[in-house]
Motif scaffolding. Structure first.
Motif, PDB file in Angstrom:
ATOM      1  N   ARG A 164      -9.674 -46.962  -6.087  1.00 28.37           N
ATOM      2  CA  ARG A 164      -8.409 -46.499  -6.663  1.00 28.37           C
ATOM      3  C   ARG A 164      -8.550 -45.134  -7.336  1.00 28.37           C
ATOM      4  N   MET A 165      -9.774 -44.760  -7.654  1.00 26.34           N
ATOM      5  CA  MET A 165     -10.065 -43.441  -8.229  1.00 26.34           C
ATOM      6  C   MET A 165     -11.130 -42.833  -7.331  1.00 26.34           C
ATOM      7  N   ARG A 166     -10.787 -41.774  -6.616  1.00 21.74           N
ATOM      8  CA  ARG A 166     -11.680 -41.246  -5.592  1.00 21.74           C
ATOM      9  C   ARG A 166     -12.371 -39.937  -5.966  1.00 21.74           C
TER      10      ARG A 166
ATOM     11  N   VAL B 186     -16.051 -39.175  -5.230  1.00 28.64           N
ATOM     12  CA  VAL B 186     -16.860 -40.353  -5.519  1.00 28.64           C
ATOM     13  C   VAL B 186     -17.325 -40.962  -4.201  1.00 28.64           C
ATOM     14  N   ARG B 187     -18.600 -41.281  -4.120  1.00 33.54           N
ATOM     15  CA  ARG B 187     -19.146 -42.004  -2.956  1.00 33.54           C
ATOM     16  C   ARG B 187     -19.674 -43.335  -3.467  1.00 33.54           C
ATOM     17  N   VAL B 188     -19.023 -44.405  -3.078  1.00 28.66           N
ATOM     18  CA  VAL B 188     -19.397 -45.741  -3.527  1.00 28.66           C
ATOM     19  C   VAL B 188     -20.531 -46.263  -2.644  1.00 28.66           C
ATOM     20  N   VAL B 189     -21.569 -46.776  -3.294  1.00 29.88           N
ATOM     21  CA  VAL B 189     -22.717 -47.353  -2.593  1.00 29.88           C
ATOM     22  C   VAL B 189     -22.793 -48.821  -2.996  1.00 29.88           C
ATOM     23  N   ILE B 190     -22.867 -49.701  -2.005  1.00 31.41           N
ATOM     24  CA  ILE B 190     -22.884 -51.137  -2.277  1.00 31.41           C
ATOM     25  C   ILE B 190     -24.002 -51.819  -1.480  1.00 31.41           C
ATOM     26  N   LEU B 191     -24.394 -52.981  -1.947  1.00 33.78           N
ATOM     27  CA  LEU B 191     -25.249 -53.845  -1.139  1.00 33.78           C
ATOM     28  C   LEU B 191     -24.376 -54.453  -0.054  1.00 33.78           C
TER      29      LEU B 191
ATOM     30  N   ARG C 281     -13.138 -42.944   2.565  1.00 35.19           N
ATOM     31  CA  ARG C 281     -14.255 -43.326   3.424  1.00 35.19           C
ATOM     32  C   ARG C 281     -14.855 -44.645   2.962  1.00 35.19           C
ATOM     33  N   GLU C 282     -15.353 -45.398   3.927  1.00 34.97           N
ATOM     34  CA  GLU C 282     -15.984 -46.686   3.659  1.00 34.97           C
ATOM     35  C   GLU C 282     -17.168 -46.518   2.705  1.00 34.97           C
ATOM     36  N   PRO C 283     -17.401 -47.509   1.829  1.00 35.37           N
ATOM     37  CA  PRO C 283     -18.591 -47.432   0.982  1.00 35.37           C
ATOM     38  C   PRO C 283     -19.862 -47.363   1.842  1.00 35.37           C
TER      39      PRO C 283
END
Length: 103
Positions: free
Chosen positions: A11-13, A21-26, A62-64
């Motif tokens: 919601r906040m990019r 922001v680039r989200v990194v997830i398992l 973009r996808e995490p």
């Protein structure tokens, strides 16, 4: 911390500096990912994935970046400008990071 949650759910990019922001997830099926979604973001992991699927499908973001281990999470966050990720334990953090606890 509300801003961090908003970043993780797409919601906040951008950071306040204007950087993306680039989200990194398992991986979505990782137990730590389920726990992070439930305990820190306060949403089910499936809702997290659905939210990101919609963001990607509509072209809004973009996808995490998905990683397979905590070590890989730390490496990718360190090497990716604007990256944000999560670790199950602060003791696993070794220098060069800004660590923020989401309570």
């Amino acid at each position: 911390t509300k801003q961090l949650v908003m970043m993780f759910i797409g919601r906040m990019r951008t950071w306040p500096s204007g950087n993306q922001v680039r989200v990194v997830i398992l991986d979505y099926d990782d137990n730590e990912h389920y726990r992070f979604c439930r305990e820190k973001l306060e949403i089910p992991a499936r809702k997290f994935k659905q939210s990101w699927d919609q963001i990607v499908f509509t072209g809004i973001g973009r996808e995490p970046i998905k990683v397979k281990s905590v070590d890989q999470m730390a490496q990718v966050v360190a090497q990716t400008p604007g990256a944000i990720g999560y670790l199950p334990d602060f003791s696993e953090v070794k220098g060069g990071y800004h660590v923020i606890s989401i309570d």
